[in-house]
Design a protein around this motif. Structure first.
Motif, PDB file in Angstrom:
ATOM      1  N   UNK A   1       0.801  -1.218   0.000  1.00  0.00           N
ATOM      2  CA  UNK A   1       0.000   0.000   0.000  1.00  0.00           C
ATOM      3  C   UNK A   1       0.833   1.268   0.000  1.00  0.00           C
ATOM      4  N   UNK A   2       2.130   1.171   0.357  1.00  0.00           N
ATOM      5  CA  UNK A   2       2.964   2.372   0.441  1.00  0.00           C
ATOM      6  C   UNK A   2       3.212   3.018  -0.919  1.00  0.00           C
ATOM      7  N   UNK A   3       3.635   2.280  -1.969  1.00  0.00           N
ATOM      8  CA  UNK A   3       3.802   2.938  -3.275  1.00  0.00           C
ATOM      9  C   UNK A   3       2.506   3.544  -3.798  1.00  0.00           C
ATOM     10  N   UNK A   4       1.375   2.895  -3.496  1.00  0.00           N
ATOM     11  CA  UNK A   4       0.086   3.444  -3.919  1.00  0.00           C
ATOM     12  C   UNK A   4      -0.169   4.773  -3.239  1.00  0.00           C
ATOM     13  N   UNK A   5       0.108   4.833  -1.935  1.00  0.00           N
ATOM     14  CA  UNK A   5      -0.110   6.074  -1.189  1.00  0.00           C
ATOM     15  C   UNK A   5       0.809   7.186  -1.694  1.00  0.00           C
ATOM     16  N   UNK A   6       2.063   6.846  -1.997  1.00  0.00           N
ATOM     17  CA  UNK A   6       2.997   7.859  -2.498  1.00  0.00           C
ATOM     18  C   UNK A   6       2.577   8.358  -3.883  1.00  0.00           C
ATOM     19  N   UNK A   7       2.144   7.436  -4.743  1.00  0.00           N
ATOM     20  CA  UNK A   7       1.721   7.843  -6.089  1.00  0.00           C
ATOM     21  C   UNK A   7       0.457   8.680  -6.041  1.00  0.00           C
ATOM     22  N   UNK A   8      -0.372   8.449  -5.029  1.00  0.00           N
ATOM     23  CA  UNK A   8      -1.626   9.184  -4.912  1.00  0.00           C
ATOM     24  C   UNK A   8      -1.424  10.590  -4.364  1.00  0.00           C
ATOM     25  N   UNK A   9      -0.286  10.843  -3.724  1.00  0.00           N
ATOM     26  CA  UNK A   9      -0.051  12.134  -3.089  1.00  0.00           C
ATOM     27  C   UNK A   9      -0.213  13.332  -4.019  1.00  0.00           C
ATOM     28  N   UNK A  10       0.470  13.367  -5.195  1.00  0.00           N
ATOM     29  CA  UNK A  10       0.294  14.526  -6.091  1.00  0.00           C
ATOM     30  C   UNK A  10      -1.138  14.700  -6.568  1.00  0.00           C
ATOM     31  N   UNK A  11      -1.843  13.598  -6.820  1.00  0.00           N
ATOM     32  CA  UNK A  11      -3.242  13.695  -7.243  1.00  0.00           C
ATOM     33  C   UNK A  11      -4.090  14.322  -6.159  1.00  0.00           C
ATOM     34  N   UNK A  12      -3.862  13.933  -4.909  1.00  0.00           N
ATOM     35  CA  UNK A  12      -4.620  14.504  -3.799  1.00  0.00           C
ATOM     36  C   UNK A  12      -4.307  15.985  -3.629  1.00  0.00           C
ATOM     37  N   UNK A  13      -3.020  16.341  -3.761  1.00  0.00           N
ATOM     38  CA  UNK A  13      -2.643  17.750  -3.621  1.00  0.00           C
ATOM     39  C   UNK A  13      -3.301  18.601  -4.698  1.00  0.00           C
ATOM     40  N   UNK A  14      -3.318  18.115  -5.931  1.00  0.00           N
ATOM     41  CA  UNK A  14      -3.954  18.856  -7.019  1.00  0.00           C
ATOM     42  C   UNK A  14      -5.459  18.979  -6.792  1.00  0.00           C
ATOM     43  N   UNK A  15      -6.096  17.891  -6.340  1.00  0.00           N
ATOM     44  CA  UNK A  15      -7.539  17.922  -6.095  1.00  0.00           C
ATOM     45  C   UNK A  15      -7.878  18.885  -4.965  1.00  0.00           C
ATOM     46  N   UNK A  16      -7.060  18.894  -3.936  1.00  0.00           N
ATOM     47  CA  UNK A  16      -7.308  19.815  -2.818  1.00  0.00           C
ATOM     48  C   UNK A  16      -7.170  21.266  -3.266  1.00  0.00           C
ATOM     49  N   UNK A  17      -6.181  21.537  -4.146  1.00  0.00           N
ATOM     50  CA  UNK A  17      -6.016  22.896  -4.673  1.00  0.00           C
ATOM     51  C   UNK A  17      -7.217  23.295  -5.518  1.00  0.00           C
ATOM     52  N   UNK A  18      -7.698  22.388  -6.354  1.00  0.00           N
ATOM     53  CA  UNK A  18      -8.871  22.683  -7.177  1.00  0.00           C
ATOM     54  C   UNK A  18     -10.102  22.947  -6.307  1.00  0.00           C
ATOM     55  N   UNK A  19     -10.262  22.157  -5.263  1.00  0.00           N
ATOM     56  CA  UNK A  19     -11.406  22.367  -4.369  1.00  0.00           C
ATOM     57  C   UNK A  19     -11.303  23.712  -3.668  1.00  0.00           C
ATOM     58  N   UNK A  20     -10.096  24.112  -3.295  1.00  0.00           N
ATOM     59  CA  UNK A  20      -9.907  25.415  -2.660  1.00  0.00           C
ATOM     60  C   UNK A  20     -10.298  26.547  -3.606  1.00  0.00           C
ATOM     61  N   UNK A  21      -9.922  26.415  -4.877  1.00  0.00           N
ATOM     62  CA  UNK A  21     -10.274  27.433  -5.869  1.00  0.00           C
ATOM     63  C   UNK A  21     -11.789  27.490  -6.057  1.00  0.00           C
TER      64      UNK A  21
END
Length: 449
Positions: free
Chosen positions: A231-251
Motif C-alpha cells: 500500500x505504500x507505493x500506492x499512497x505515495x503515487x496518490x499524493x500529487x493527485x490529492x494535492x492537485x484535487x485539494x487545490x482545485x477544491x480550494x479554488x
C-alpha cells in the motif's frame, strides 16, 4: 430424495449447507510438523491472473505427483510428501505460498552455516523458478538445535556470536521467542539469490509441533509485512493527485464564496473534481483496506511470538515498529486524506446546491410578482370592459325603449317617449350591471387556475 445434510442418527435438525465448511476452517491450514534440524525453503507469489489449474499443473511436475487430482486443491491447502521432504501449497486471496521442508543431516549445528544454501533433492532445480506468479517473498529458514544460555548477558552474547556468522557480518535482529523457549535471528536482507535468511535456534527436545508453529509464525510475519507494504507505493503515487484535487477544491470554494462565477461553471468544475476523486477512491479502496488487514496480522503475529530481548540486538517487534509503522502511518494518512477530500467535496456540493436554490427562489419570487402584476392589469381591463359593456348595452336598451315609446305615441297612446325612457334608465343600468356580474362570476368559477 433424502436430505444429504440430515443426520443419520436423527438427533439433530438437518445441517446448514455451510456448517461443515465453516467448522473445518480452523483446521484448513495446520502448521507443519518439523523435526529438527531442518531447512524451510519458502516462496510466496502474487496469484493475480494465475488460475488454480495453472498451479495444479505446476505441482504435477514434481516427482511422483503426476496423478495429483485437481479436487485436492479445492480447499486451498495441499501437503505433498516428496521422499524425505515435504511441500505445502496454500492459496490465499492475493498470493500463494509454497513451503518445502528439507530435513538437515543429524547433528547439524550452529557451525554449519552452509545449511542455508542447500536445495531439496526431490525438487527439480528450476521448479521454484517457474512457479506461476510474481515473487513477493522468498525465505530460507534454517532451524537447528543448540543448548540455550541462561539469562546472563555474557552467556547470551556467546550464543549470538556463532549465530551472527550465518548472516555474513550484517547487523541482525534477534529475539527470544515464547518467553525464552527458542531464539530467532534474521537481518531482513535480500541475497543475490532473491532469498532472505532466517535462523531459529531451539534447544534439544523441541517437539516437531512447536517447531512447525515457530516457522509458520515467522514466515507469515514476513509475508504479511511485505503484503502490507504494497500500500505504500500506492499512497505515495496518490499524493500529487490529492494535492492537485485539494487545490482545485480550494479554488472552487473561493469562487463559490466570491459569487463572481456562474453556478453552471462551478457545477461543471465540481462534478469533474468529484468524478476524479471517486475514481481514485474506487481504484485504491481495496489496497488501503488490505493494507490495514495485513498490518493487523503483522501485529498479531508479533504478539504471538511473545518476544524477550537479547542484549545488544533489536527484537523483531521493535524492528517492525520502527520500520513498518511509518509506512503504515503514511498509507493511513493518505486514506484519511482521500476520505476527507470526498467529504469536503460533498459539503461544497451542498453549499452550491443551497446557492442554486436561493437563486431559483429569487427568480420564482420575481416571476410570481410579474404574474401578480399581470393579474392586476387583467382585473383593471376586465373592470373597464364591464363598464363599457354596461354603457353600450344600456344605450341600446334605452334606444329600443325610446323607439317603442315613439311607436306607441304615433299609435295614439298618451305617452311621452323621452320621459318614459329617462325614467327607466336607472332600472336598465342596474339590470345590465347585475347580469354582467353574474356572467363573469360564472366564467371565473368554470375557468381553471
Amino acid at each position: 430424495m433424502s436430505d444429504p445434510t440430515a443426520h443419520a442418527a436423527g438427533g439433530l435438525p438437518p445441517d446448514d449447507p455451510l456448517r461443515h465448511e465453516l467448522h473445518n476452517e480452523v483446521h484448513a491450514r495446520p502448521p507443519a510438523r518439523i523435526h529438527l534440524p531442518a531447512l524451510v525453503v519458502f516462496v510466496a507469489v502474487l496469484n493475480e491472473g494465475v488460475s488454480r489449474h495453472a498451479e495444479w499443473e505446476h505441482l504435477r511436475q514434481l516427482p511422483g505427483q503426476h496423478d495429483l487430482p485437481l479436487d485436492e486443491l479445492a480447499g486451498n491447502f495441499v501437503r505433498l510428501q516428496l521422499g524425505s521432504s515435504t511441500l505445502k501449497w496454500e492459496r490465499h486471496t492475493e498470493f500463494t505460498r509454497y513451503s518445502v521442508v528439507l530435513p538437515l543431516p543429524p547433528g547439524t549445528s550452529l557451525a554449519d552455516t552452509g545449511a542455508l544454501h542447500l536445495d531439496p533433492a526431490e525438487v527439480p532445480a528450476d521448479w521454484l523458478q517457474h512457479i506461476p506468479g510474481r515473487t513477493v517473498a522468498a525465505i530460507r529458514l534454517a532451524m537447528v538445535q543448540a543448548p540455550l544460555p541462561d539469562g546472563t548477558p555474557a552467556a547470551q552474547a556467546a550464543l549470538m556470536e556463532p549465530a551472527s556468522r550465518w548472516f555474513e557480518g550484517r547487523t541482525v535482529v534477534a529475539s527470544q521467542l515464547g518467553g525464552g523457549h527458542s531464539w530467532a535471528v534474521t537481518d531482513f536482507h535480500l541475497r543475490p539469490s532473491g532469498f532472505e535468511h532466517m535462523l531459529v535456534i531451539a534447544p534439544p527436545g523441541t517437539t516437531a509441533t512447536r517447531a512447525g508453529r515457530i516457522s509458520q509464525r515467522l514466515l507469515e510475519l514476513e509475508t504479511y509485512r511485505l503484503m502490507a507494504l504494497r500500500g505504500l507505493p500506492v499512497a505515495k503515487a496518490l499524493g500529487p493527485t490529492l494535492a492537485q484535487a485539494e487545490q482545485q477544491l480550494s479554488v472552487i470554494t473561493a469562487q463559490l464564496e466570491g459569487k463572481a462565477t456562474s453556478e453552471q461553471a462551478l457545477l461543471d468544475a465540481l462534478v469533474a473534481l468529484a468524478a476524479s476523486v471517486e475514481r481514485a477512491t474506487a481504484e485504491n479502496v481495496y489496497r488501503f483496506a488490505a493494507t490495514r488487514a495485513y498490518d493487523a496480522l503483522v501485529s498479531q503475529r508479533i504478539h504471538e511470538l511473545r518476544e524477550k530481548p537479547i542484549p545488544g540486538t533489536q527484537t523483531i517487534g521493535e524492528f517492525m515498529q520502527r520500520r513498518l509503522s511509518p509506512a503504515m502511518a503514511t498509507v493511513a494518512a493518505s486514506e484519511r486524506r482521500l476520505t476527507s477530500l470526498s467529504e469536503r467535496i460533498s459539503r461544497t456540493s451542498a453549499l452550491l446546491r443551497t446557492r442554486v436554490d436561493i437563486v431559483t427562489e429569487a427568480q420564482n419570487q420575481q416571476l410570481l410578482a410579474k404574474l401578480t402584476r399581470g393579474q392586476e392589469l387583467q382585473l383593471q381591463l376586465q373592470t373597464t370592459v364591464e363598464g363599457l359593456s354596461i354603457a353600450a348595452i344600456s344605450y341600446y336598451v334605452i334606444s329600443l325603449l325610446l323607439y317603442v315609446g315613439k311607436g306607441a305615441k304615433a299609435a295614439g297612446l298618451p305617452i311621452q317617449p323621452e320621459i318614459a325612457a329617462g325614467a327607466l334608465v336607472p332600472l336598465v343600468l342596474w339590470s345590465v350591471w347585475r347580469t354582467t356580474r353574474r356572467i363573469h362570476e360564472r366564467l371565473n368559477r368554470t375557468t381553471p387556475d
